[in-house]
Every structure is written in structure tokens, then in C-alpha cells.
Design an enzyme around this catalytic site. Structure first.
Site, PDB file in Angstrom:
ATOM      1  CE  LYS A 126      40.388  31.605  62.700  1.00 46.92           C
ATOM      2  NZ  LYS A 126      41.433  32.192  61.867  1.00 46.92           N
ATOM      3  CB  SER A 174      41.438  35.728  61.280  1.00 47.03           C
ATOM      4  OG  SER A 174      41.191  36.279  60.013  1.00 47.03           O
ATOM      5  CE  LYS A 208      38.675  38.298  59.129  1.00 49.42           C
ATOM      6  NZ  LYS A 208      37.877  38.483  57.921  1.00 49.42           N
TER       7      LYS A 208
HETATM    8  P1  NAD Z   1      44.206  28.053  54.314  1.00 53.17           P
HETATM    9  O1  NAD Z   1      43.943  26.911  55.223  1.00 53.17           O
HETATM   10  O2  NAD Z   1      43.820  27.958  52.879  1.00 53.17           O
HETATM   11  O3  NAD Z   1      45.792  28.434  54.349  1.00 53.17           O
HETATM   12  C1  NAD Z   1      46.614  28.328  55.482  1.00 53.17           C
HETATM   13  C2  NAD Z   1      47.978  27.817  55.016  1.00 53.17           C
HETATM   14  O4  NAD Z   1      48.861  27.756  56.138  1.00 53.17           O
HETATM   15  C3  NAD Z   1      47.913  26.409  54.403  1.00 53.17           C
HETATM   16  O5  NAD Z   1      48.476  26.410  53.093  1.00 53.17           O
HETATM   17  C4  NAD Z   1      48.732  25.562  55.390  1.00 53.17           C
HETATM   18  O6  NAD Z   1      49.433  24.504  54.748  1.00 53.17           O
HETATM   19  C5  NAD Z   1      49.677  26.611  55.952  1.00 53.17           C
HETATM   20  N1  NAD Z   1      50.271  26.218  57.225  1.00 53.17           N
HETATM   21  C6  NAD Z   1      49.678  25.608  58.288  1.00 53.17           C
HETATM   22  N2  NAD Z   1      50.574  25.430  59.282  1.00 53.17           N
HETATM   23  C7  NAD Z   1      51.757  25.948  58.834  1.00 53.17           C
HETATM   24  C8  NAD Z   1      53.052  26.073  59.407  1.00 53.17           C
HETATM   25  N3  NAD Z   1      53.319  25.609  60.646  1.00 53.17           N
HETATM   26  N4  NAD Z   1      54.024  26.641  58.671  1.00 53.17           N
HETATM   27  C9  NAD Z   1      53.780  27.088  57.413  1.00 53.17           C
HETATM   28  N5  NAD Z   1      52.564  27.015  56.812  1.00 53.17           N
HETATM   29  C10 NAD Z   1      51.569  26.438  57.526  1.00 53.17           C
HETATM   30  O7  NAD Z   1      43.556  29.319  55.011  1.00 53.17           O
HETATM   31  P2  NAD Z   1      43.164  30.719  54.315  1.00 53.17           P
HETATM   32  O8  NAD Z   1      41.740  30.633  53.878  1.00 53.17           O
HETATM   33  O9  NAD Z   1      44.254  31.133  53.387  1.00 53.17           O
HETATM   34  O10 NAD Z   1      43.186  31.645  55.630  1.00 53.17           O
HETATM   35  C11 NAD Z   1      44.405  32.096  56.237  1.00 53.17           C
HETATM   36  C12 NAD Z   1      44.035  33.062  57.350  1.00 53.17           C
HETATM   37  O11 NAD Z   1      43.291  34.161  56.792  1.00 53.17           O
HETATM   38  C13 NAD Z   1      43.124  32.456  58.438  1.00 53.17           C
HETATM   39  O12 NAD Z   1      43.475  32.998  59.677  1.00 53.17           O
HETATM   40  C14 NAD Z   1      41.731  32.881  58.008  1.00 53.17           C
HETATM   41  O13 NAD Z   1      40.835  32.925  59.110  1.00 53.17           O
HETATM   42  C15 NAD Z   1      42.025  34.248  57.419  1.00 53.17           C
HETATM   43  N6  NAD Z   1      41.080  34.729  56.389  1.00 53.17           N
HETATM   44  C16 NAD Z   1      40.620  33.903  55.404  1.00 53.17           C
HETATM   45  C17 NAD Z   1      39.736  34.413  54.446  1.00 53.17           C
HETATM   46  C18 NAD Z   1      39.194  33.553  53.314  1.00 53.17           C
HETATM   47  O14 NAD Z   1      38.241  33.997  52.651  1.00 53.17           O
HETATM   48  N7  NAD Z   1      39.734  32.390  53.051  1.00 53.17           N
HETATM   49  C19 NAD Z   1      39.343  35.756  54.483  1.00 53.17           C
HETATM   50  C20 NAD Z   1      39.868  36.578  55.481  1.00 53.17           C
HETATM   51  C21 NAD Z   1      40.739  36.052  56.433  1.00 53.17           C
END
Ligand code: NAD
Length: 304
Positions: free
Chosen positions: A244, A101, A175
Site C-alpha cells: 500500500k 501511513s 513516510k
Molecule cells: P494493524 O492491522 O495491526 O492495526 C490496525 C488496527 O486498526 C486493527 O487493530 C484494526 O482492527 C483497526 N481498525 C480497522 N478498521 C477500524 C475502524 N473502522 N475503526 C477502528 N479500528 C479499526 O496495523 P499496524 O501494523 O498497527 O499499522 C497501522 C498503521 O501504521 C498502518 O497505516 C501501517 O501502514 C502503519 N505502520 C505500521 C508499521 C508496522 O511495523 N506495523 C510501521 C510503521 C507504520
């Protein structure tokens, strides 16, 4: 681009709450998946699911037809896509799909920067949370040129239903706006249920009536019954990530000359909750803040 029966290779960067089950669906659908995350634990989860976990961005993307990013925000996406070793390892005909997102105006700018290196960007953020990432039934909002979206559609198909919503960045705009609506009605529903409870109405009774009335929403139908009334607060979507997204949406409204005062107030309230709750709080834990907001702090022992 070849389908699951061919040799399509997918690089998956960001194996967190969402990325892990999404990568698992691609593996189950027959794609070859190489993945990278800064977290060793996250890389271990990919290996368990049958993917190849590697320890650098360049090693993940080498030979990939499609690179999927599922990262926290635009800042991290820009860092990853600015990595010279990654850029050097990309195939000429690669498409990068940012499913995070991210911020729509930064996505547009990134697409222009990448185009100078002959790298095509599509944005394809998702809605549906961890539950629908696990079932492969996400709502996927794709932005980009039609030909590019069509090229990656077979790779996205195992993850959910893809709708092409507009030019590059349009998915990210939609989104953020969706999550601003979601966060606003979650807060509104929690406040109404709190008032009802103080008047003596059982929250379950209240929700069952609202869910057959005009006040219903994903909050009343899903989030309160599953994560709030059960006090599990385990939706898998962090409060800081919701905040965010809300900031992206109100910022976009301001940038486009149609400021959203209700949205701005909602951001202010969610920011107060974020300051009062633990850093890793789930977004549904805003319910605890709503309950406690007449007190000076969240009650001791509630920290996690
Ligand atoms: P999360 O924090 O669980 O996962 C993010 C991952 O990115 C982590 O495992 C982290 O270690 C990794 N990361 C961070 N910096 C990095 C880098 N430089 N290189 C490689 N990996 C790196 O977050 P999430 O809940 O999986 O969400 C991911 C995205 O999806 C976000 O943008 C969030 O807003 C969006 N989103 C989340 C949900 C939800 O329900 N969790 C739903 C829709 C959208």
C-alpha cells in the site's frame, strides 16, 4: 494543551500491532487514554495496559484534547472521520493526529473537509516498526501548521522523536517515499544474497561484509539478520501494508509529474509476491517468494 501532569485526555483509535504499544506509552507517561478498535481483542489489550476501552468512536473521543488515529489506510481514516456521532462528540479545540501511513493528497483533502467542521488535522506517520513502537523511539514525521504541530508535540513525545517536515500531508508523503526506498532495498538485498548463496557464499558472511561496505541498508543491518535468516518473519509489519505504501509513493510521483520507473517495477514485483503469499504474510516473507520464484508456487506447508 496541558501536559502529562495535567488533565490531557487522549483518544486512541486503532489498537493493532502499532497502536497497542503506542497507547501503552501514553498511559505510562500519565495521559488519560480512551481507546476504540473494531476488534474486541484489541480493545482488551488496551484495558490490560491501563487504558479505558470503549465500544464506539463517539465514546472514545468525547472530552478528548487530542485524537490519535493508527489505522490501516486513508479509506479507513476517512470512514472514521466521516462518522457523524464522532464529529458531534468532538470538543471545539480538538486536534486530530493521523499517525497511520495514509495518502498525502487524500490527507490534504480530508483536512479541508474537517476544517469546515472546525476540526484541525495533523499528519504524523511513523517509522521504526513494532520494535521501536515498544521502546517509544519511533521516528515521527509531522505535517501541518506549526502551531498545531506544537500543540500536539507533548502528546507525541513519549512515542518518539518528532520532526515537523512540512504542511499538512507532508508527513504522509515522506513516510510513503521512505517505505518505497525501504521495500526496494529489501528486495534488492534479498536477490543479491540469494545469488551469493547460489555461488557458495554464506549469507551471514555476506551480510557482515556488506554491513561494512557501501551496499548496507536497514535491510542488511536489521531485517535480514533478525527476521529472514532466523526464518521467524515476525517484524509485525504486513506485506499488504508495505505494498500500500509503495503504491502511494509511486502514485504521488506520477501525480507530481516525476514518474519513478524503478519504483514502479518494485511495486510490480511486490504485487506478485503478495499474490503468491498468504493474505496475512509479514513483509519480510517476501524473502520466501524470492527463494521460490523459480517455482510455480510457494512450497506446500509454507502457508500460515
Ligand atoms: P494493524 O492491522 O495491526 O492495526 C490496525 C488496527 O486498526 C486493527 O487493530 C484494526 O482492527 C483497526 N481498525 C480497522 N478498521 C477500524 C475502524 N473502522 N475503526 C477502528 N479500528 C479499526 O496495523 P499496524 O501494523 O498497527 O499499522 C497501522 C498503521 O501504521 C498502518 O497505516 C501501517 O501502514 C502503519 N505502520 C505500521 C508499521 C508496522 O511495523 N506495523 C510501521 C510503521 C507504520
Amino acid at each position: 494543551m496541558t501536559g502529562p501532569s495535567g488533565t490531557t485526555q487522549v483518544a486512541f483509535v486503532g489498537l493493532g500491532n502499532m497502536g497497542t504499544p503506542m497507547a501503552g506509552h501514553l498511559i505510562a507517561a500519565g495521559f488519560t487514554v480512551r481507546g476504540y478498535d473494531v476488534s474486541e481483542e484489541a480493545r482488551g489489550r488496551l484495558a490490560e495496559a491501563g487504558g479505558t476501552a470503549v465500544d464506539s468512536l463517539a465514546a472514545a473521543v468525547v472530552g478528548a484534547d487530542v485524537v490519535i488515529l493508527m489505522l490501516p489506510d486513508s479509506t479507513v481514516v476517512e470512514q472514521v472521520m466521516g462518522d457523524e456521532a464522532l464529529l458531534a462528540a468532538l470538543r471545539d479545540d480538538v486536534v486530530v493526529v493521523d499517525m497511520s501511513s495514509s495518502e498525502p493528497l487524500r490527507t490534504r483533502a480530508l483536512a479541508e473537509t474537517l476544517a469546515k467542521r472546525s476540526v484541525v488535522l495533523v499528519d504524523a506517520p511513523v517509522s521504526g516498526g513494532v520494535a521501536r513502537a515498544r521502546t517509544g523511539t519511533l521516528t515521527i514525521m509531522a505535517g501541518g501548521d506549526t502551531a498545531d504541530v506544537d500543540r500536539v508535540a507533548p502528546v507525541l513525545a513519549p512515542l518518539g522523536e518528532v520532526t515537523h517536515v512540512g504542511d499538512i500531508g507532508a508527513g504522509h508523503a515522506l513516510k510513503a517515499l521512505n517505505n518505497l526506498m525501504s521495500a526496494t532495498h529489501l528486495l534488492s538485498t534479498l536477490a543479491a544474497v540469494e545469488t551469493g548463496a547460489r555461488f557458495g557464499i554464506d549469507p551471514e558472511v555476506m551480510l557482515s561484509v556488506v554491513n561494512h561496505s557501501s551496499g548496507q541498508s536497514a535491510s542488511s543491518l536489521n531485517k535480514l539478520p533478525k527476521f529472514v535468516l532466523t526464518e521467524t518473519y515476525d517484524s509485525g509489519f504486513a506485506l499488504r501494508l508495505m505494498l500500500k505504501d509503495m503504491r502511494i509513493a509511486v502514485g504521488l510521483a506520477q501525480a507530481l509529474g516525476c514518474p519513478d520507473p524503478l519504483g514502479e517495477d518494485a511495486v510490480g514485483l511486490w504485487a506478485e509476491a503478495a499474490a503468491a503469499l498468504p493474505q496475512q504474510a509479514d513483509h519480510t516473507e517476501i524473502a520466501r517468494w524470492v527463494k521460490a520464484r523459480n517455482l510455480s508456487t510457494i512450497e506446500p506447508g509454507a502457508e500460515r
